[in-house]
Design a protein around this motif. Structure first.
Motif, mmCIF file in Angstrom:
data_model
loop_
_atom_site.group_PDB
_atom_site.id
_atom_site.type_symbol
_atom_site.label_atom_id
_atom_site.label_comp_id
_atom_site.label_asym_id
_atom_site.label_seq_id
_atom_site.Cartn_x
_atom_site.Cartn_y
_atom_site.Cartn_z
ATOM 1 N N GLN A 30 4.386 12.673 -2.498
ATOM 2 C CA GLN A 30 4.180 11.258 -2.201
ATOM 3 C C GLN A 30 5.428 10.622 -1.593
ATOM 4 O O GLN A 30 5.319 9.763 -0.715
ATOM 5 C CB GLN A 30 3.761 10.520 -3.470
ATOM 6 C CG GLN A 30 2.376 10.903 -3.958
ATOM 7 C CD GLN A 30 2.028 10.294 -5.295
ATOM 8 O OE1 GLN A 30 2.900 9.859 -6.060
ATOM 9 N NE2 GLN A 30 0.734 10.245 -5.614
ATOM 10 N N TRP A 48 5.728 8.859 2.052
ATOM 11 C CA TRP A 48 6.297 7.519 2.260
ATOM 12 C C TRP A 48 7.309 7.556 3.405
ATOM 13 O O TRP A 48 7.264 6.721 4.313
ATOM 14 C CB TRP A 48 6.954 7.043 0.965
ATOM 15 C CG TRP A 48 7.233 5.568 0.929
ATOM 16 C CD1 TRP A 48 8.065 4.876 1.744
ATOM 17 C CD2 TRP A 48 6.664 4.605 0.032
ATOM 18 N NE1 TRP A 48 8.072 3.543 1.408
ATOM 19 C CE2 TRP A 48 7.228 3.353 0.364
ATOM 20 C CE3 TRP A 48 5.773 4.695 -1.028
ATOM 21 C CZ2 TRP A 48 6.901 2.188 -0.321
ATOM 22 C CZ3 TRP A 48 5.453 3.526 -1.702
ATOM 23 C CH2 TRP A 48 6.006 2.288 -1.359
ATOM 24 N N GLY A 50 1.628 7.762 3.794
ATOM 25 C CA GLY A 50 0.995 7.265 2.584
ATOM 26 C C GLY A 50 1.988 6.508 1.724
ATOM 27 O O GLY A 50 3.206 6.733 1.814
ATOM 28 N N TYR A 51 1.454 5.619 0.889
ATOM 29 C CA TYR A 51 2.275 4.730 0.062
ATOM 30 C C TYR A 51 1.667 4.660 -1.332
ATOM 31 O O TYR A 51 0.626 4.034 -1.529
ATOM 32 C CB TYR A 51 2.360 3.341 0.710
ATOM 33 C CG TYR A 51 3.014 3.383 2.065
ATOM 34 C CD1 TYR A 51 4.382 3.202 2.197
ATOM 35 C CD2 TYR A 51 2.265 3.663 3.210
ATOM 36 C CE1 TYR A 51 4.999 3.268 3.444
ATOM 37 C CE2 TYR A 51 2.872 3.735 4.457
ATOM 38 C CZ TYR A 51 4.232 3.538 4.564
ATOM 39 O OH TYR A 51 4.836 3.622 5.794
ATOM 40 N N ALA A 52 2.325 5.314 -2.295
ATOM 41 C CA ALA A 52 1.818 5.392 -3.669
ATOM 42 C C ALA A 52 2.536 4.378 -4.558
ATOM 43 O O ALA A 52 3.754 4.203 -4.457
ATOM 44 C CB ALA A 52 2.014 6.802 -4.216
ATOM 45 N N THR A 77 -2.974 3.772 -4.158
ATOM 46 C CA THR A 77 -2.317 4.462 -3.051
ATOM 47 C C THR A 77 -2.978 4.107 -1.727
ATOM 48 O O THR A 77 -4.211 4.082 -1.616
ATOM 49 C CB THR A 77 -2.400 5.989 -3.248
ATOM 50 O OG1 THR A 77 -1.772 6.339 -4.476
ATOM 51 C CG2 THR A 77 -1.710 6.733 -2.114
ATOM 52 N N SER A 94 -3.376 5.833 1.769
ATOM 53 C CA SER A 94 -3.231 7.187 2.296
ATOM 54 C C SER A 94 -3.853 7.289 3.682
ATOM 55 O O SER A 94 -4.487 6.348 4.162
ATOM 56 C CB SER A 94 -3.881 8.195 1.348
ATOM 57 O OG SER A 94 -5.274 7.938 1.244
ATOM 58 N N TYR A 107 -7.625 4.310 -5.955
ATOM 59 C CA TYR A 107 -7.025 3.754 -7.162
ATOM 60 C C TYR A 107 -7.657 4.374 -8.397
ATOM 61 O O TYR A 107 -8.742 4.944 -8.343
ATOM 62 C CB TYR A 107 -7.197 2.230 -7.198
ATOM 63 C CG TYR A 107 -8.570 1.762 -6.765
ATOM 64 C CD1 TYR A 107 -9.657 1.789 -7.635
ATOM 65 C CD2 TYR A 107 -8.785 1.316 -5.465
ATOM 66 C CE1 TYR A 107 -10.913 1.372 -7.235
ATOM 67 C CE2 TYR A 107 -10.042 0.905 -5.050
ATOM 68 C CZ TYR A 107 -11.101 0.935 -5.935
ATOM 69 O OH TYR A 107 -12.354 0.532 -5.535
#
Length: 199
Positions: free
Chosen positions: A66, A70, A75-77, A99, A101, A115
């Motif tokens: 992850q 980023w 993607g952004y978790a 997230t 993605s 989520y």
């Protein structure tokens, strides 16, 4: 934004009921405890859990993946925490995760949102607040135009969350994702986030 281990930036966003921030290795115990306690609740809606799915090694590997996503703008978790009344960070209990993605740039400028919520915190408004924060992040921080989502037709709470958060149900995809070992149909949703005056 400065990086804070494994490629994640040191940032957080606060809403009315939750704060969201990228995950950290020090979150492992809380994450494993919540996922273990919520396993029967979560498994019907998620890909099959591997035998080592709750191990510290797999948690580290997941965060490494992850963090790279980023850095690569793929993607952004985020982890979701209930707001605490005291303490220096404002973090209360770990509630779940959310997230962005499959980030697509160029003429698309869109991503997909997914989520999960631990069973003790489900249907209490935490995810609605977290989703609002992530949609704001998508529009203002990473310049997305559109966010998409999908859910199983029988997942009525997720459908309600998306619809009451301003998503439009746009279609139906047959055997779209493999959930808990079975190729499942999904309802498809979308929301424009990158234009002014969009609720």
């Amino acid at each position: 934004m400065s990086l804070f281990g494994l490629g994640f930036p040191d940032l957080q966003r606060r809403g009315n009921r939750v704060l969201i921030r990228p995950p950290r290795l020090t979150d492992f115990a809380r994450w494993a405890e919540l996922r273990t306690a919520s396993r029967a609740f979560l498994e019907p809606w998620e890909p099959t859990w591997g035998e080592d799915g709750l191990s510290r090694q797999r948690f580290r590997a997941r965060l490494t993946e992850q963090g790279q996503a980023w850095r690569d703008d793929r993607g952004y978790a985020f982890f979701i925490f209930a707001l605490a009344d005291h303490g220096p960070t404002g973090e209360g209990a770990l509630v779940g995760g959310i997230t962005l993605s499959s980030v697509r740039r160029g003429v698309a400028q869109m991503a997909s949102v997914g989520y999960w919520t631990g069973e003790p915190f489900a249907r209490k408004g935490y995810m609605r607040d977290a989703l609002r924060l992530v949609l704001e992040f998508a529009a203002k921080d990473i310049d997305l135009h559109r966010v998409e989502a999908a859910c199983l037709p029988r997942n009525l709470p997720s459908r309600e969350l998306l619809l009451t958060s301003g998503f439009t149900e746009e279609g139906f995809a047959e055997r779209y994702l493999k959930i808990n070992g079975v190729w499942e149909d999904h309802c498809l949703f979308g929301k424009i986030v990158g234009e002014p005056n969009i609720p």
